[in-house]
Design an enzyme around this catalytic site. Structure first.
Site, PDB file in Angstrom:
ATOM      1  N   THR A  98       5.807 -14.108   7.938  1.00  0.00           N
ATOM      2  CA  THR A  98       7.000 -13.264   7.959  1.00  0.00           C
ATOM      3  C   THR A  98       7.185 -12.816   9.403  1.00  0.00           C
ATOM      4  OG1 THR A  98       6.739 -12.514   5.673  1.00  0.00           O
ATOM      5  CG2 THR A  98       8.063 -11.137   7.140  1.00  0.00           C
ATOM      6  N   LYS A 173      13.963 -13.313   3.698  1.00  0.00           N
ATOM      7  CA  LYS A 173      12.772 -12.483   3.489  1.00  0.00           C
ATOM      8  C   LYS A 173      13.046 -11.037   3.882  1.00  0.00           C
ATOM      9  CE  LYS A 173       8.530 -11.295   2.600  1.00  0.00           C
ATOM     10  NZ  LYS A 173       7.313 -11.904   3.133  1.00  0.00           N
ATOM     11  N   LYS A 241       5.610  -3.449   9.537  1.00  0.00           N
ATOM     12  CA  LYS A 241       5.928  -4.555  10.448  1.00  0.00           C
ATOM     13  C   LYS A 241       7.179  -5.276   9.978  1.00  0.00           C
ATOM     14  CE  LYS A 241       4.373  -8.622  10.009  1.00  0.00           C
ATOM     15  NZ  LYS A 241       4.826  -9.954   9.485  1.00  0.00           N
TER      16      LYS A 241
END
Length: 288
Positions: A98, A173, A241
């Site tokens: 990711t 995502k 994050k």
């Protein structure tokens, strides 16, 4: 059977690489920054380990990565020891990290100069999804490259979709994480409210989960949230994050993410309480 390399053997990558070997039947060579982890994987799955990303990728038809962030991704792809240095024309790099859409486009361009195909392919489903080989994979790339890569990706996935050109997988995502953040905060507030009201949370969830309020988060996390147990899955540090990536992208494209920005700060509060490695459902700890 294809010759495959896998770079990064964290809680996600380790089982994903395993499925490429056991279910996919591929010839798999792995690399991990901590060499002992790669050697352990090789012994467990009768595969091979390599000392550098370049060594792992040499001669591979498909090279997968699942590392921490943009900089980690650059470190395993670029330079003399990076995977791109040894990958041949016609091979395909599939990134399950990711990361930002920006780094996906950057690396795709560099790969293209060497005749290497590139797919950004972040996953959803968490550690349990990886361990059970049922991840959802959101891909960005061209159709021809995707069609070649999909049968290999299928080894660890339940759903694999091409969302658009390079970067589209990462953008999808981001949407996934935006939606999860809102769901978990709403569930946290609902459970905390019910506890304050003196209700039996199990009875409440049994009813409302059958209606419009139902969600995967409710089905799988309500009980541990009620009990204050937060060691089940995706860590707060990693969620922050990811939400940081979402907020940076929103700054670029002009999207408004007021709720996401607020929940990101709530996760910062959880980190301050010592919950850096708690799972994302720990948002409720702020309310109880």
């Amino acid at each position: 059977m294809a010759k495959v390399a896998f770079l990064g053997l964290g809680v996600m990558g380790y089982p994903m690489a395993g499925y490429l070997k056991t279910k996919g039947g591929h010839d798999v060579t792995v690399y991990n920054r901590t060499a002992a982890k790669a050697e352990k994987w090789a012994a467990e799955f009768s595969g091979k380990s390599a000392a550098t990303p370049a060594d792992a990728a040499r001669g591979a038809e498909f090279v997968f990565s699942c590392v921490g962030n943009d900089d980690d991704l650059r470190s395993v792809t670029l330079g003399d020891n990076g995977a791109f240095s040894s990958m041949g024309s016609g091979s395909i790099f599939i990134d399950n990290t990711t990361a930002s859409a920006e780094v996906a486009r950057e690396l795709a361009a560099l790969a293209g100069e060497k005749g290497i195909g590139f797919i950004d392919a972040p996953v959803s489903g968490g550690q349990a999804g990886a361990e059970n080989g049922v991840l959802t994979v959101m891909c960005g790339g061209d159709q021809e490259t995707f069609d070649k890569a999909k049968p290999v990706i299928d080894a660890y996935a339940r759903m694999v979709g091409l969302m658009g050109p390079v970067g589209a997988g990462q953008l999808t995502k981001m949407i996934n994480q935006i939606c999860i953040a809102g769901l978990v905060q709403g569930l946290s507030e609902g459970i905390a409210f019910g506890q304050r009201a003196g209700l039996d949370i199990e009875k409440v969830v049994d009813v409302i989960s059958k209606g419009a309020a139902g969600s995967w988060q409710m089905e799988n996390r309500w009980k541990t949230m009620r009990d204050g147990k937060f060691d089940f899955g995706f860590a707060v540090d990693w969620m922050r994050k990811d939400l940081g990536i979402c907020l940076e992208e929103a700054d670029r494209n002009g999207a408004q993410l007021p709720v996401t920005a607020l929940i990101d700060q709530f996760y910062k509060d959880v980190q301050g309480k010592g919950g850096k490695r708690w799972d994302t459902s720990s948002l409720i700890s702020r309310l109880t």
